[in-house]
Write a protein that holds these residues in place. Structure first.
Motif, PDB file in Angstrom:
ATOM      1  N   ASN A   2      28.233 -44.114  -5.358  1.00 51.40           N
ATOM      2  CA  ASN A   2      28.689 -42.724  -5.217  1.00 51.40           C
ATOM      3  C   ASN A   2      27.968 -41.756  -6.148  1.00 51.40           C
ATOM      4  OD1 ASN A   2      30.445 -44.043  -3.639  1.00 51.40           O
ATOM      5  ND2 ASN A   2      32.299 -43.123  -4.481  1.00 51.40           N
ATOM      6  N   ASN A   5      24.958 -37.075  -3.016  1.00 53.14           N
ATOM      7  CA  ASN A   5      25.621 -36.565  -1.827  1.00 53.14           C
ATOM      8  C   ASN A   5      27.079 -36.247  -2.088  1.00 53.14           C
ATOM      9  OD1 ASN A   5      25.746 -35.724   0.728  1.00 53.14           O
ATOM     10  ND2 ASN A   5      25.557 -37.722   1.703  1.00 53.14           N
ATOM     11  N   SER A   7      28.569 -33.689  -1.771  1.00 56.58           N
ATOM     12  CA  SER A   7      29.185 -32.658  -0.949  1.00 56.58           C
ATOM     13  C   SER A   7      30.017 -33.264   0.171  1.00 56.58           C
ATOM     14  CB  SER A   7      28.132 -31.706  -0.383  1.00 56.58           C
ATOM     15  OG  SER A   7      27.395 -32.328   0.629  1.00 56.58           O
ATOM     16  N   THR A   8      29.688 -34.468   0.617  1.00 50.85           N
ATOM     17  CA  THR A   8      30.509 -35.063   1.676  1.00 50.85           C
ATOM     18  C   THR A   8      31.230 -36.327   1.220  1.00 50.85           C
ATOM     19  OG1 THR A   8      28.579 -36.269   2.483  1.00 50.85           O
ATOM     20  CG2 THR A   8      29.110 -34.221   3.604  1.00 50.85           C
ATOM     21  N   LEU A   9      30.745 -36.962   0.186  1.00 48.17           N
ATOM     22  CA  LEU A   9      31.335 -38.228  -0.249  1.00 48.17           C
ATOM     23  C   LEU A   9      32.067 -38.038  -1.577  1.00 48.17           C
ATOM     24  CD1 LEU A   9      31.499 -41.269   0.339  1.00 48.17           C
ATOM     25  CD2 LEU A   9      29.419 -41.544  -0.997  1.00 48.17           C
ATOM     26  N   PRO A  10      33.381 -38.272  -1.600  1.00 45.47           N
ATOM     27  CA  PRO A  10      34.100 -38.097  -2.862  1.00 45.47           C
ATOM     28  C   PRO A  10      33.623 -39.098  -3.912  1.00 45.47           C
ATOM     29  CG  PRO A  10      35.616 -38.246  -1.007  1.00 45.47           C
ATOM     30  CD  PRO A  10      34.274 -38.654  -0.499  1.00 45.47           C
ATOM     31  N   CYS A 247      36.392 -28.894   4.760  1.00 45.66           N
ATOM     32  CA  CYS A 247      35.142 -29.627   4.571  1.00 45.66           C
ATOM     33  C   CYS A 247      34.388 -29.116   3.340  1.00 45.66           C
ATOM     34  CB  CYS A 247      34.265 -29.536   5.817  1.00 45.66           C
ATOM     35  SG  CYS A 247      33.598 -27.903   6.130  1.00 45.66           S
ATOM     36  N   GLY A 250      31.154 -25.457   5.157  1.00 48.41           N
ATOM     37  CA  GLY A 250      30.949 -24.421   6.168  1.00 48.41           C
ATOM     38  C   GLY A 250      31.017 -24.905   7.595  1.00 48.41           C
TER      39      GLY A 250
ATOM     40  N   LEU B  69      35.348 -41.471   6.385  1.00 47.03           N
ATOM     41  CA  LEU B  69      35.255 -42.238   5.151  1.00 47.03           C
ATOM     42  C   LEU B  69      36.225 -43.402   5.203  1.00 47.03           C
ATOM     43  CD1 LEU B  69      35.436 -39.278   2.590  1.00 47.03           C
ATOM     44  CD2 LEU B  69      33.390 -40.599   3.111  1.00 47.03           C
ATOM     45  N   TYR B  77      35.579 -44.371  -2.127  1.00 45.11           N
ATOM     46  CA  TYR B  77      35.284 -43.927  -0.766  1.00 45.11           C
ATOM     47  C   TYR B  77      33.850 -44.298  -0.414  1.00 45.11           C
ATOM     48  CZ  TYR B  77      39.503 -41.025  -0.676  1.00 45.11           C
ATOM     49  OH  TYR B  77      40.797 -40.577  -0.680  1.00 45.11           O
ATOM     50  N   ILE B  79      30.928 -44.137   3.172  1.00 46.22           N
ATOM     51  CA  ILE B  79      30.695 -43.653   4.535  1.00 46.22           C
ATOM     52  C   ILE B  79      30.465 -44.865   5.423  1.00 46.22           C
ATOM     53  CG2 ILE B  79      29.137 -42.315   6.003  1.00 46.22           C
ATOM     54  CD1 ILE B  79      28.606 -40.499   3.599  1.00 46.22           C
ATOM     55  N   GLU B 111      22.461 -29.188   4.102  1.00 44.95           N
ATOM     56  CA  GLU B 111      22.903 -30.526   3.716  1.00 44.95           C
ATOM     57  C   GLU B 111      23.427 -31.199   4.976  1.00 44.95           C
ATOM     58  OE1 GLU B 111      25.040 -31.242  -0.112  1.00 44.95           O
ATOM     59  OE2 GLU B 111      25.138 -29.061  -0.055  1.00 44.95           O
ATOM     60  N   PHE B 238      36.824 -28.787  13.218  1.00 46.38           N
ATOM     61  CA  PHE B 238      37.499 -30.086  13.126  1.00 46.38           C
ATOM     62  C   PHE B 238      38.553 -30.099  12.037  1.00 46.38           C
ATOM     63  CE2 PHE B 238      33.452 -30.389  10.797  1.00 46.38           C
ATOM     64  CZ  PHE B 238      33.875 -30.791   9.538  1.00 46.38           C
ATOM     65  N   VAL B 240      40.639 -32.532   9.310  1.00 50.33           N
ATOM     66  CA  VAL B 240      40.392 -33.763   8.561  1.00 50.33           C
ATOM     67  C   VAL B 240      41.733 -34.331   8.124  1.00 50.33           C
ATOM     68  CG1 VAL B 240      39.231 -34.780   6.562  1.00 50.33           C
ATOM     69  CG2 VAL B 240      38.197 -32.842   7.742  1.00 50.33           C
ATOM     70  N   PRO B 295      26.507 -19.005   7.358  1.00 53.74           N
ATOM     71  CA  PRO B 295      25.044 -19.040   7.482  1.00 53.74           C
ATOM     72  C   PRO B 295      24.572 -18.724   8.903  1.00 53.74           C
ATOM     73  CG  PRO B 295      25.925 -21.191   6.779  1.00 53.74           C
ATOM     74  CD  PRO B 295      27.091 -20.286   6.971  1.00 53.74           C
TER      75      PRO B 295
END
Lengths: 281, 326
Positions: A2, A5, A7-10, A247, A250, B69, B77, B79, B111, B238, B240, B295
């Motif tokens: 970890n 990244n 921004s998406t993976l805690p 999320c 954005g 996740l 966590y 992916i 990203e 979406f 979550v 954006p």
């Protein structure tokens, strides 16, 4: 594990300290177990996503400024199923952290100016981070005034710290409560009434002042007219807004304010931007 | 890029040849008579003269429910891996290709979203020309060159004309020996449909129609069923959620298609709703679709497929806003 990244993976973290603040609000210090790209950097007003395994995520703005060990401090009220799970957690329990996200307070632009912080209720949390930054760099800023309103004396957060700050000569602390249900413990004195009333009694140099506001939506709606009438320039009135950021990147599209996304363009917005958007406040 | 000719009677052989590169999915009709994209075994199952499928092909890149996740005590966590089967999406109309091109901008931006990215990388897009009907209004003639995809098939009286529109598409076509090389088709004359011209004009000036009485008319009729955004090729909101698993040590976080017409979409912690009324929710949908958020401000994401106009049970058509405009 970890490391990137974030921004998406805690990133895994653990609860290092818990302090009750009121009946439903607690202070948490969370230590991150792994270094991330954004380790230890964020601007006051930016937010993080805190994961409670099995519960989900909620967005929260730290109350602290960046710390060398990457620890983050939050003030969290039990308002939903995830924060209820956090409230049931113990020191040492595992959590996840993503972030920082969004746009915080323009702390560089605010240099050399007077600063007025207006906090209502739990809105003190993000402003506490800004206040910590201002005090850390005290000589960079002009006069600092904190006006903080709570429903009743028992709901005032950071009481001991505010009592200490009230003794300092280089910051003005003004408290107000809606209802004086009990005597205020400790050294603090406070007014009875709403924040706009408190604001009316004080002289500022509006053109040279940045105003940072955080509180429940009704507070914004009644403060904004007062602030504009007092002559604070639209671009120097900063609101930290709340939306349902899921999320943080954005994409989930829950947090749009007009065509701005609260998770990227905010959560701190200038009144200059918001004044054209119906329903923003 | 390379161009090839394909006789219509050779289509089954071409589809069989494509199947060597991945699992072929295309437009078919279910036993209930619903046009859908799904896996096919032979070209005979294809309905290439279809108008539009009920759900757009976004379901391949953004499944209606997807595990984001996996959590386990001690490991934290992570992916989860996405299946690595390559899917050849065959017979996409230009509007659906444009829809995917828009989703690419959303999910492969600064990203990239790891889930979308891995699905997108193993998807090959084969487009085909189409006939307009009373619901759709795209500018089809301008599309093939501008919307991407990997291969585009133009239906001509002499047969299909195949053009590679990406290096991947060129590689696949070069690997199919039955195709005959031909010269490129002359570029089609681009002519904009009147509706499209009005939309462009209105969105360019940031028109929100905030005073229009239509909002309230729509709100009075709307059932909040959300069909319009479920079937929209560029709606990607979406929700979550996370669920603990029964072993007490692990958990799963999912994302699921959400819908801005649902009342809970604008709720924040503590229960305050920033979009309490249906009219506000319509305006939110309109802003996102035609003016763009964050954006992608200024990018119109409506591709003119006509699905929302066809499926709405109470015949609400946001485009009426534009039709009233000068």
């Amino acid at each position: 594990m970890n490391r990137q990244n974030d921004s998406t993976l805690p990133v895994s973290g653990r609860i290092a300290a818990i302090t009750p603040m009121t009946a439903d609000t607690r202070y948490y210090r969370i230590e991150r177990l792994y270094r991330t790209a954004s380790w230890g950097t964020f601007t006051p007003g930016q937010f993080f996503q805190i994961s409670i395994p099995g519960g989900g995520e909620f967005p929260a703005t730290p109350t602290c400024i960046p710390q060398k060990n990457g620890a983050l401090e939050f003030c969290v009220r039990n308002v939903g199923h995830v924060t209820a799970m956090l409230q049931a957690a113990d020191v040492g329990d595992q959590v996840g952290i993503r972030g920082p996200f969004g746009t915080g307070f323009p702390v560089f632009e605010m240099r050399d100016r007077d600063i007025l912080l207006l906090a209502g209720g739990l809105g003190i949390a993000p402003l506490h981070s800004l206040l910590a930054h201002l005090l850390e760099h005290r000589s960079d800023y002009g006069d600092i005034t904190l006006m903080y309103g709570a429903r009743e004396p028992g709901q005032i957060l950071f009481r001991e710290e505010l009592a200490q700050l009230a003794c300092r000569q280089d910051i003005r602390i003004m408290l107000t409560v809606d209802f004086l249900t009990e005597n205020l413990p400790g050294e603090l004195t406070c007014n009875v009434g709403l924040l706009p009333a408190l604001l009316k009694g004080v002289q500022f140099q509006p053109a040279n002042t940045y105003v940072a506001v955080c509180g429940p939506p009704p507070l914004y709606r009644c403060l904004v007219e007062e602030l504009a009438a007092a002559g604070f320039p639209d671009r120097q009135i900063l609101f930290s807004l709340e939306r349902r950021m899921q999320c943080g990147t954005g994409r989930c599209s829950h947090c749009a304010i007009g065509l701005h996304l609260c998770c990227m363009d905010g959560p701190v917005f200038r009144w200059q931007t918001l004044r054209q958007i119906e329903g923003a406040l | 890029m390379s161009t090839y000719g394909l006789k219509k009677e050779s289509l089954p052989d071409f589809v069989a040849a494509l199947a060597r590169f991945g699992e072929v999915h295309g437009p078919t009709v279910t036993d209930d008579g619903v046009p859908v994209f799904r896996a096919i075994n032979t070209a005979a199952e294809l309905q290439l003269d279809y108008r539009r499928t009920l759900l757009p092909p976004k379901k391949y890149l953004l499944p209606s429910t997807e595990t984001l996740l996996a959590f386990s005590t001690g490991k934290g966590y992570r992916i989860p891996a996405v299946p690595d089967q390559t899917i050849i999406l065959f017979g996409l109309h230009p509007c659906d290709l444009a829809g995917i091109a828009y989703l690419d901008r959303v999910f492969l931006g600064d990203e990239p979203d790891p889930h979308y990215k891995s699905r997108r990388e193993r998807t090959v897009l084969v487009g085909v020309t189409c006939e307009q009907d009373e619901f759709c209004f795209c500018d089809a003639s301008a599309f093939p060159s501008s919307v991407g995809g990997d291969i585009f098939m133009t239906d001509t009286p002499e047969g299909y004309h195949l053009a590679a529109s990406s290096p991947r598409g060129a590689e696949i076509l070069a690997g199919i020996p039955m195709l005959t090389s031909t010269s490129p088709l002359p570029p089609a004359a681009t002519e904009s449909t009147p509706l499209l011209e009005i939309i462009e004009k209105c969105t360019a000036r940031g028109e929100t129609f905030s005073d229009s009485p239509l909002w309230q008319e729509f709100a009075d009729r709307c059932l909040s069923c959300g069909a319009c955004s479920l079937c929209c090729p560029t709606c990607y909101c979406f929700d979550v959620r996370e669920y603990g698993l029964l072993d007490g040590k692990s958990a799963e976080r999912i994302r699921e298609w959400d819908n801005c017409l649902f009342k809970v979409h604008g709720v924040v912690a503590g229960g305050y709703n920033f979009r309490q009324t249906r009219a506000e929710r319509f305006q939110y949908r309109f802003s996102h679709k035609y003016l763009g958020f964050g954006p992608l401000r200024g990018v119109v994401s409506c591709v003119g497929c006509g699905r929302c106009r066809e499926v709405c049970p109470v015949r609400i058509d946001l485009l009426e806003l534009f039709q009233e405009s000068p």
